[in-house]
Design a protein around this motif. Structure first.
Motif, PDB file in Angstrom:
ATOM      1  N   ASP A 155       0.854  -1.144   0.097  1.00  0.00           N
ATOM      2  CA  ASP A 155      -0.199   0.121   0.093  1.00  0.00           C
ATOM      3  C   ASP A 155       0.950   1.251  -0.056  1.00  0.00           C
ATOM      4  O   ASP A 155       0.985   1.903   0.924  1.00  0.00           O
ATOM      5  N   PRO A 156       1.633   1.494  -1.166  1.00  0.00           N
ATOM      6  CA  PRO A 156       2.801   2.576  -1.081  1.00  0.00           C
ATOM      7  C   PRO A 156       2.266   3.809  -0.791  1.00  0.00           C
ATOM      8  O   PRO A 156       1.245   4.336  -1.420  1.00  0.00           O
ATOM      9  N   THR A 157       3.206   4.585  -0.174  1.00  0.00           N
ATOM     10  CA  THR A 157       3.304   6.162  -0.196  1.00  0.00           C
ATOM     11  C   THR A 157       4.523   6.459  -0.572  1.00  0.00           C
ATOM     12  O   THR A 157       5.499   5.727  -0.676  1.00  0.00           O
ATOM     13  N   HIS A 158       4.820   7.767  -0.274  1.00  0.00           N
ATOM     14  CA  HIS A 158       6.211   8.440  -0.754  1.00  0.00           C
ATOM     15  C   HIS A 158       7.016   7.922   0.264  1.00  0.00           C
ATOM     16  O   HIS A 158       8.645   7.969   0.104  1.00  0.00           O
ATOM     17  N   THR A 159       6.819   7.401   1.395  1.00  0.00           N
ATOM     18  CA  THR A 159       7.750   7.102   2.529  1.00  0.00           C
ATOM     19  C   THR A 159       7.871   5.568   2.685  1.00  0.00           C
ATOM     20  O   THR A 159       8.476   5.149   3.663  1.00  0.00           O
ATOM     21  N   SER A 160       7.452   4.844   1.959  1.00  0.00           N
ATOM     22  CA  SER A 160       7.501   3.208   2.030  1.00  0.00           C
ATOM     23  C   SER A 160       8.812   2.681   2.172  1.00  0.00           C
ATOM     24  O   SER A 160       8.872   1.748   2.943  1.00  0.00           O
ATOM     25  N   PHE A 161       9.725   3.163   1.661  1.00  0.00           N
ATOM     26  CA  PHE A 161      11.224   2.678   1.511  1.00  0.00           C
ATOM     27  C   PHE A 161      12.085   3.638   2.445  1.00  0.00           C
ATOM     28  O   PHE A 161      13.282   3.123   2.566  1.00  0.00           O
ATOM     29  N   ASP A 162      11.719   4.529   3.018  1.00  0.00           N
ATOM     30  CA  ASP A 162      12.515   5.442   3.915  1.00  0.00           C
ATOM     31  C   ASP A 162      13.405   4.750   4.968  1.00  0.00           C
ATOM     32  O   ASP A 162      14.482   4.822   5.020  1.00  0.00           O
ATOM     33  N   GLU A 163      12.988   3.756   5.779  1.00  0.00           N
ATOM     34  CA  GLU A 163      13.412   3.076   6.791  1.00  0.00           C
ATOM     35  C   GLU A 163      14.669   1.995   6.213  1.00  0.00           C
ATOM     36  O   GLU A 163      15.731   1.927   6.547  1.00  0.00           O
ATOM     37  N   ALA A 164      14.066   1.365   4.987  1.00  0.00           N
ATOM     38  CA  ALA A 164      15.288   0.503   4.332  1.00  0.00           C
ATOM     39  C   ALA A 164      16.211   1.302   3.847  1.00  0.00           C
ATOM     40  O   ALA A 164      17.532   0.826   4.032  1.00  0.00           O
ATOM     41  N   GLN A 165      15.766   2.556   3.206  1.00  0.00           N
ATOM     42  CA  GLN A 165      16.954   3.401   2.493  1.00  0.00           C
ATOM     43  C   GLN A 165      17.965   3.992   3.651  1.00  0.00           C
ATOM     44  O   GLN A 165      19.158   3.890   3.257  1.00  0.00           O
ATOM     45  N   LYS A 166      17.321   4.368   4.701  1.00  0.00           N
ATOM     46  CA  LYS A 166      18.225   5.048   5.881  1.00  0.00           C
ATOM     47  C   LYS A 166      19.292   3.866   6.186  1.00  0.00           C
ATOM     48  O   LYS A 166      20.462   3.883   6.457  1.00  0.00           O
ATOM     49  N   THR A 167      18.804   2.667   6.279  1.00  0.00           N
ATOM     50  CA  THR A 167      19.547   1.455   6.904  1.00  0.00           C
ATOM     51  C   THR A 167      20.784   1.454   5.924  1.00  0.00           C
ATOM     52  O   THR A 167      21.955   1.039   6.092  1.00  0.00           O
TER      53      THR A 167
END
Length: 199
Positions: A155-167
């Motif tokens: 259920d994508p939003t613009h922040t869906s990958f933020d945590e993984a990207q930060k890691t």
């Protein structure tokens, strides 16, 4: 029976066994050179264009200067803010077989700029390419983050990958980035640019 193919502009006649051996030797040398053409060739093709400027995707000429390359050493953020920096760092990561990290990070940056009606398709592609457990370019995140990211991608939003990207960013910052700054590829590029500047 193996044959040799030559382009029209350098077509030559092969006379006897000696010419055939010579041609085979040349083909073998070319294969070796092609195999070794990775970061070194990327940097070599960049350096001669320093004075004339390097074309970037923004279609304007950008000069790669020693000053800019020195700035890359201040932070990973400054390195990734530079088109040229991204390219050089990506080639370094390829040499370490970890280019999926920068590719995922760049895909996430692009994803954040995506129009809402295209989010679903892009989220699916990023998930399949980098996140799912059998992904071709699987990123190094733990099981819990992989599961959480999978849910967000459905259920994508613009922040869906933020945590993984930060890691992944932290992983590059602590691991690959310090090695990049000590690498021959970075130090040689900087040295060549400084030499050109002082001429």
């Amino acid at each position: 029976m193996p044959g040799f193919f030559f382009s029209h502009n350098n077509m030559t006649e092969l006379n006897g066994k000696e010419d055939c051996k010579l041609a085979k030797g040349k083909v073998h040398k070319k294969k070796q050179k092609a195999f070794g053409a990775d970061l070194k060739s990327y940097l070599k093709c960049m350096v001669p264009h320093i004075e004339s400027g390097i074309k970037t995707s923004s279609s304007r000429n950008v000069m790669l200067s020693a000053e800019e390359v020195i700035q890359w050493s201040q932070s990973l953020e400054k390195l990734l803010a530079s088109q040229s920096g991204q390219g050089v760092f990506r080639e370094f990561l390829k040499s370490e077989f970890s280019e999926e990290n920068i590719e995922f990070w760049l895909a996430c940056e692009d994803y954040k700029k995506t129009k809402s009606d295209h989010l679903h398709g892009k989220a699916e592609r990023i998930y399949e390419e980098f996140v799912q457990s059998d992904a071709i370019k699987q990123i190094n995140i733990d099981y819990h983050m992989r599961e959480a990211t999978a849910k967000k991608a459905q259920d994508p939003t613009h922040t869906s990958f933020d945590e993984a990207q930060k890691t992944v960013y932290i992983l590059m910052e602590r691991d690959s980035y310090p090695r990049f700054l000590k690498s021959k590829s970075y130090l040689n590029l900087l040295n060549q640019l400084q030499t050109n500047t002082s001429k």
